[in-house]
Scaffold this motif. Structure first.
Motif, short mmCIF file in Angstrom:
data_model
loop_
_atom_site.label_atom_id
_atom_site.label_comp_id
_atom_site.label_asym_id
_atom_site.label_seq_id
_atom_site.Cartn_x
_atom_site.Cartn_y
_atom_site.Cartn_z
N ARG A 30 16.79 52.62 48.30
CA ARG A 30 18.01 52.81 49.08
C ARG A 30 19.22 52.09 48.12
N ARG A 116 25.34 48.16 53.98
CA ARG A 116 24.28 48.94 54.69
C ARG A 116 23.31 49.47 53.44
N LEU A 118 21.32 52.60 51.98
CA LEU A 118 21.33 53.89 52.50
C LEU A 118 20.38 54.51 51.79
N SER A 119 19.34 55.53 52.45
CA SER A 119 18.57 56.24 51.49
C SER A 119 19.33 57.47 51.13
N ALA A 121 18.87 60.47 52.26
CA ALA A 121 19.30 61.17 53.60
C ALA A 121 20.52 60.54 54.13
N GLU A 122 20.78 59.24 54.14
CA GLU A 122 21.68 58.55 54.96
C GLU A 122 23.24 58.60 54.06
N ASP A 124 25.38 60.38 53.45
CA ASP A 124 26.64 61.10 54.04
C ASP A 124 26.92 60.51 55.60
N THR A 125 26.47 59.18 55.95
CA THR A 125 26.62 58.70 57.20
C THR A 125 27.86 57.86 57.25
N ARG A 140 22.01 60.71 44.41
CA ARG A 140 20.88 61.39 45.28
C ARG A 140 19.57 61.67 44.40
#
Length: 147
Positions: A30, A116, A118-119, A121-122, A124-125, A140
């Motif tokens: 992450r 935060r 972020l992985s 997959a995350e 774009d959150t 990525r």
């Protein structure tokens, strides 16, 4: 890339853009994202921690200093992530480096409103700052491989 300015004598003056460095701190697959507090137009947007390279300072030394000041962590700086990103109408360029935490240090939000992990997959959150957004795509594959 160089920018031109007209000197007092009317002659063009060439100068290199200021360098701003960012740290993509990767831990357990992450990356650390930090929410800006200021200026108002970007408050709440997310970035990679970092800052301006001071005169006489290397890019990696600036990142080590900025991570200590902003997050109270010690880091080891790795390879560049992504391309140079032009900022401030070409007057600055952002360069992001992969980094890893040292000695079990835990980041603290000393200059940010939130943090935060972020992985891939995350990613774009959150809403990334425009300069940091191009780096996300280059990040990525690194997160997917855990490097």
């Amino acid at each position: 890339m160089r920018t031109e300015r007209i000197s007092a004598s009317g002659q063009p003056e060439r100068r290199s853009p200021k360098v701003v460095v960012g740290a993509a701190i990767i831990h357990d697959g992450r990356v650390l994202a930090c929410a800006r507090t200021a200026p108002p137009e970007v408050a709440g947007m997310w970035e990679f921690p970092g800052g301006k390279v001071e005169p006489g300072e290397s890019e990696t030394a600036a990142l080590v200093r900025e991570c200590a000041e902003e997050l109270a962590v010690r880091v080891e700086i790795g390879d560049r992530v992504g391309r140079n990103v032009r900022m401030a109408h070409g007057r600055s360029v952002l360069k992001v480096y992969a980094a890893r935490l040292l000695y079990g240090d835990e980041p603290k939000a000393l200059e940010h409103s939130a943090m935060r992990w972020l992985s891939a997959a995350e990613l774009d959150t959150v809403t990334w700052l425009p300069a940091d957004a191009p780096i996300v795509e280059a990040l990525r594959p690194l997160l997917a491989t855990g490097r």
